[in-house]
Design a protein around this motif. Structure first.
Motif, PDB file in Angstrom:
ATOM      1  N   ILE A 125       0.853  -1.189   0.000  1.00 26.05           N
ATOM      2  CA  ILE A 125       0.000   0.000   0.000  1.00 26.05           C
ATOM      3  C   ILE A 125       0.888   1.238   0.000  1.00 26.05           C
ATOM      4  O   ILE A 125       1.845   1.329   0.778  1.00 26.05           O
ATOM      5  N   TRP A 126       0.553   2.176  -0.874  1.00 28.83           N
ATOM      6  CA  TRP A 126       1.236   3.463  -0.926  1.00 28.83           C
ATOM      7  C   TRP A 126       0.250   4.551  -0.535  1.00 28.83           C
ATOM      8  O   TRP A 126      -0.869   4.593  -1.049  1.00 28.83           O
ATOM      9  N   LEU A 127       0.669   5.435   0.355  1.00 28.85           N
ATOM     10  CA  LEU A 127      -0.117   6.597   0.770  1.00 28.85           C
ATOM     11  C   LEU A 127       0.699   7.852   0.478  1.00 28.85           C
ATOM     12  O   LEU A 127       1.911   7.871   0.717  1.00 28.85           O
ATOM     13  N   THR A 128       0.037   8.907   0.003  1.00 28.00           N
ATOM     14  CA  THR A 128       0.765  10.149  -0.244  1.00 28.00           C
ATOM     15  C   THR A 128       1.077  10.876   1.050  1.00 28.00           C
ATOM     16  O   THR A 128       1.953  11.738   1.085  1.00 28.00           O
ATOM     17  N   ASP A 129       0.380  10.522   2.134  1.00 27.86           N
ATOM     18  CA  ASP A 129       0.610  11.162   3.428  1.00 27.86           C
ATOM     19  C   ASP A 129       0.336  10.134   4.527  1.00 27.86           C
ATOM     20  O   ASP A 129      -0.796   9.687   4.688  1.00 27.86           O
ATOM     21  N   MET A 130       1.364   9.777   5.250  1.00 29.45           N
ATOM     22  CA  MET A 130       1.231   8.742   6.267  1.00 29.45           C
ATOM     23  C   MET A 130       0.311   9.171   7.414  1.00 29.45           C
ATOM     24  O   MET A 130      -0.178   8.325   8.157  1.00 29.45           O
ATOM     25  N   SER A 131      -0.013  10.449   7.512  1.00 31.21           N
ATOM     26  CA  SER A 131      -0.955  10.877   8.552  1.00 31.21           C
ATOM     27  C   SER A 131      -2.369  10.336   8.266  1.00 31.21           C
ATOM     28  O   SER A 131      -3.234  10.361   9.138  1.00 31.21           O
ATOM     29  N   ALA A 132      -2.602   9.825   7.058  1.00 31.20           N
ATOM     30  CA  ALA A 132      -3.900   9.236   6.688  1.00 31.20           C
ATOM     31  C   ALA A 132      -3.923   7.723   6.915  1.00 31.20           C
ATOM     32  O   ALA A 132      -4.869   7.053   6.514  1.00 31.20           O
ATOM     33  N   PHE A 133      -2.904   7.190   7.567  1.00 34.50           N
ATOM     34  CA  PHE A 133      -2.791   5.742   7.813  1.00 34.50           C
ATOM     35  C   PHE A 133      -4.036   5.195   8.525  1.00 34.50           C
ATOM     36  O   PHE A 133      -4.565   4.148   8.142  1.00 34.50           O
ATOM     37  N   ALA A 134      -4.531   5.889   9.544  1.00 36.49           N
ATOM     38  CA  ALA A 134      -5.708   5.422  10.288  1.00 36.49           C
ATOM     39  C   ALA A 134      -6.949   5.391   9.400  1.00 36.49           C
ATOM     40  O   ALA A 134      -7.746   4.452   9.481  1.00 36.49           O
ATOM     41  N   GLN A 135      -7.118   6.396   8.539  1.00 36.97           N
ATOM     42  CA  GLN A 135      -8.257   6.424   7.610  1.00 36.97           C
ATOM     43  C   GLN A 135      -8.228   5.229   6.670  1.00 36.97           C
ATOM     44  O   GLN A 135      -9.238   4.576   6.429  1.00 36.97           O
ATOM     45  N   MET A 136      -7.042   4.966   6.127  1.00 45.58           N
ATOM     46  CA  MET A 136      -6.887   3.827   5.224  1.00 45.58           C
ATOM     47  C   MET A 136      -7.226   2.536   5.968  1.00 45.58           C
ATOM     48  O   MET A 136      -7.940   1.679   5.456  1.00 45.58           O
ATOM     49  N   ASN A 137      -6.724   2.411   7.197  1.00 50.13           N
ATOM     50  CA  ASN A 137      -6.965   1.199   7.977  1.00 50.13           C
ATOM     51  C   ASN A 137      -8.438   1.011   8.349  1.00 50.13           C
ATOM     52  O   ASN A 137      -8.881  -0.120   8.518  1.00 50.13           O
ATOM     53  N   GLU A 138      -9.191   2.094   8.481  1.00 49.78           N
ATOM     54  CA  GLU A 138     -10.634   1.957   8.736  1.00 49.78           C
ATOM     55  C   GLU A 138     -11.301   1.170   7.613  1.00 49.78           C
ATOM     56  O   GLU A 138     -12.070   0.242   7.857  1.00 49.78           O
ATOM     57  N   ARG A 142       3.971  11.368  -4.190  1.00 49.77           N
ATOM     58  CA  ARG A 142       3.109  11.561  -5.353  1.00 49.77           C
ATOM     59  C   ARG A 142       2.767  10.224  -5.967  1.00 49.77           C
ATOM     60  O   ARG A 142       3.607   9.337  -6.076  1.00 49.77           O
ATOM     61  N   LEU A 143       1.521  10.105  -6.393  1.00 46.07           N
ATOM     62  CA  LEU A 143       1.094   8.934  -7.156  1.00 46.07           C
ATOM     63  C   LEU A 143       0.896   9.383  -8.607  1.00 46.07           C
ATOM     64  O   LEU A 143       1.313  10.457  -8.987  1.00 46.07           O
ATOM     65  N   ALA A 144       0.222   8.572  -9.406  1.00 44.15           N
ATOM     66  CA  ALA A 144       0.147   8.791 -10.851  1.00 44.15           C
ATOM     67  C   ALA A 144      -0.542  10.094 -11.265  1.00 44.15           C
ATOM     68  O   ALA A 144      -0.223  10.645 -12.311  1.00 44.15           O
ATOM     69  N   ALA A 145      -1.490  10.575 -10.473  1.00 41.62           N
ATOM     70  CA  ALA A 145      -2.221  11.790 -10.855  1.00 41.62           C
ATOM     71  C   ALA A 145      -2.693  12.527  -9.607  1.00 41.62           C
ATOM     72  O   ALA A 145      -2.829  11.934  -8.530  1.00 41.62           O
ATOM     73  N   ALA A 146      -2.973  13.787  -9.770  1.00 39.79           N
ATOM     74  CA  ALA A 146      -3.499  14.596  -8.671  1.00 39.79           C
ATOM     75  C   ALA A 146      -4.828  14.011  -8.195  1.00 39.79           C
ATOM     76  O   ALA A 146      -5.604  13.480  -8.989  1.00 39.79           O
ATOM     77  N   GLY A 147      -5.066  14.079  -6.901  1.00 43.13           N
ATOM     78  CA  GLY A 147      -6.314  13.568  -6.342  1.00 43.13           C
ATOM     79  C   GLY A 147      -6.260  12.101  -5.975  1.00 43.13           C
ATOM     80  O   GLY A 147      -7.202  11.563  -5.415  1.00 43.13           O
ATOM     81  N   LEU A 148      -5.163  11.439  -6.295  1.00 41.92           N
ATOM     82  CA  LEU A 148      -4.978  10.033  -5.924  1.00 41.92           C
ATOM     83  C   LEU A 148      -4.040   9.987  -4.730  1.00 41.92           C
ATOM     84  O   LEU A 148      -2.886  10.425  -4.813  1.00 41.92           O
ATOM     85  N   ASP A 149      -4.526   9.457  -3.616  1.00 37.29           N
ATOM     86  CA  ASP A 149      -3.747   9.443  -2.378  1.00 37.29           C
ATOM     87  C   ASP A 149      -3.442   8.045  -1.871  1.00 37.29           C
ATOM     88  O   ASP A 149      -2.752   7.891  -0.863  1.00 37.29           O
ATOM     89  N   VAL A 150      -3.976   7.021  -2.545  1.00 33.98           N
ATOM     90  CA  VAL A 150      -3.771   5.630  -2.130  1.00 33.98           C
ATOM     91  C   VAL A 150      -3.581   4.776  -3.380  1.00 33.98           C
ATOM     92  O   VAL A 150      -4.281   4.968  -4.373  1.00 33.98           O
ATOM     93  N   GLU A 151      -2.648   3.845  -3.308  1.00 37.11           N
ATOM     94  CA  GLU A 151      -2.506   2.824  -4.345  1.00 37.11           C
ATOM     95  C   GLU A 151      -2.273   1.502  -3.633  1.00 37.11           C
ATOM     96  O   GLU A 151      -1.518   1.444  -2.658  1.00 37.11           O
ATOM     97  N   ILE A 152      -2.944   0.452  -4.112  1.00 35.77           N
ATOM     98  CA  ILE A 152      -2.833  -0.863  -3.477  1.00 35.77           C
ATOM     99  C   ILE A 152      -2.565  -1.921  -4.540  1.00 35.77           C
ATOM    100  O   ILE A 152      -3.226  -1.965  -5.568  1.00 35.77           O
TER     101      ILE A 152
END
Length: 118
Positions: free
Chosen positions: A67-80, A101-111
C-alpha cells in the motif's frame, strides 16, 4: 505452465496469473478520486474484489499486499476501510509506505495485491 493475463492493455494488465498466484497491478481510486483516503481505499478494495473474482480467487486467499499513501498521517483512515474489508483470520503479509506523489493529482492511495489461485 502458461501465463494468463486479465484486463490486458497496450501498457499493462490488471492481473497476471502464473504458478497459482494472481499478481494484481496497483489499483487507484476511480469513483472516489479526490475524496477522503477512507473513501479512496474502499473504492480500490472493491476494484480488487472484482479483479480477484475474474482471476478465480478472492480476498480470503491474499498472500501479500503493498500500500502506498501520499501522506502517512492518513494511515488510520486507510486502515478503517481496510479493517472493514479484510478477511478476518486470513490476513496477508502487508507493507504500507509513504510516496509523496502517485500517478495523478487527487490520488492518495494505491494498493497492489497477490493472491493464491489454486
Amino acid at each position: 505452465m502458461s501465463i494468463k493475463r486479465i484486463g490486458m492493455g497496450s501498457r499493462m494488465s490488471s492481473a497476471v496469473i502464473y504458478h497459482g498466484v494472481a499478481r494484481l497491478a496497483g489499483f487507484v481510486a476511480e469513483k472516489a478520486a479526490g475524496k477522503s483516503v477512507k473513501e479512496q481505499t474502499a473504492d480500490i478494495l472493491a476494484q480488487i474484489d472484482a479483479t480477484l473474482k475474474e482471476c478465480g480467487t478472492d480476498k480470503t486467499r491474499l498472500l501479500k499486499v503493498n500500500i502506498w499513501l501520499t501522506d502517512m498521517s492518513a494511515f488510520a483512515q486507510m486502515n478503517e476501510a481496510w479493517d472493514a474489508w479484510v478477511s478476518k483470520g486470513n490476513t496477508p503479509a502487508r507493507a504500507t509506505v509513504e510516496s509523496p506523489r502517485l500517478a495523478a493529482a487527487g490520488l492518495d492511495v494505491e494498493i497492489m495485491v497477490e493472491a493464491a489461485v489454486e
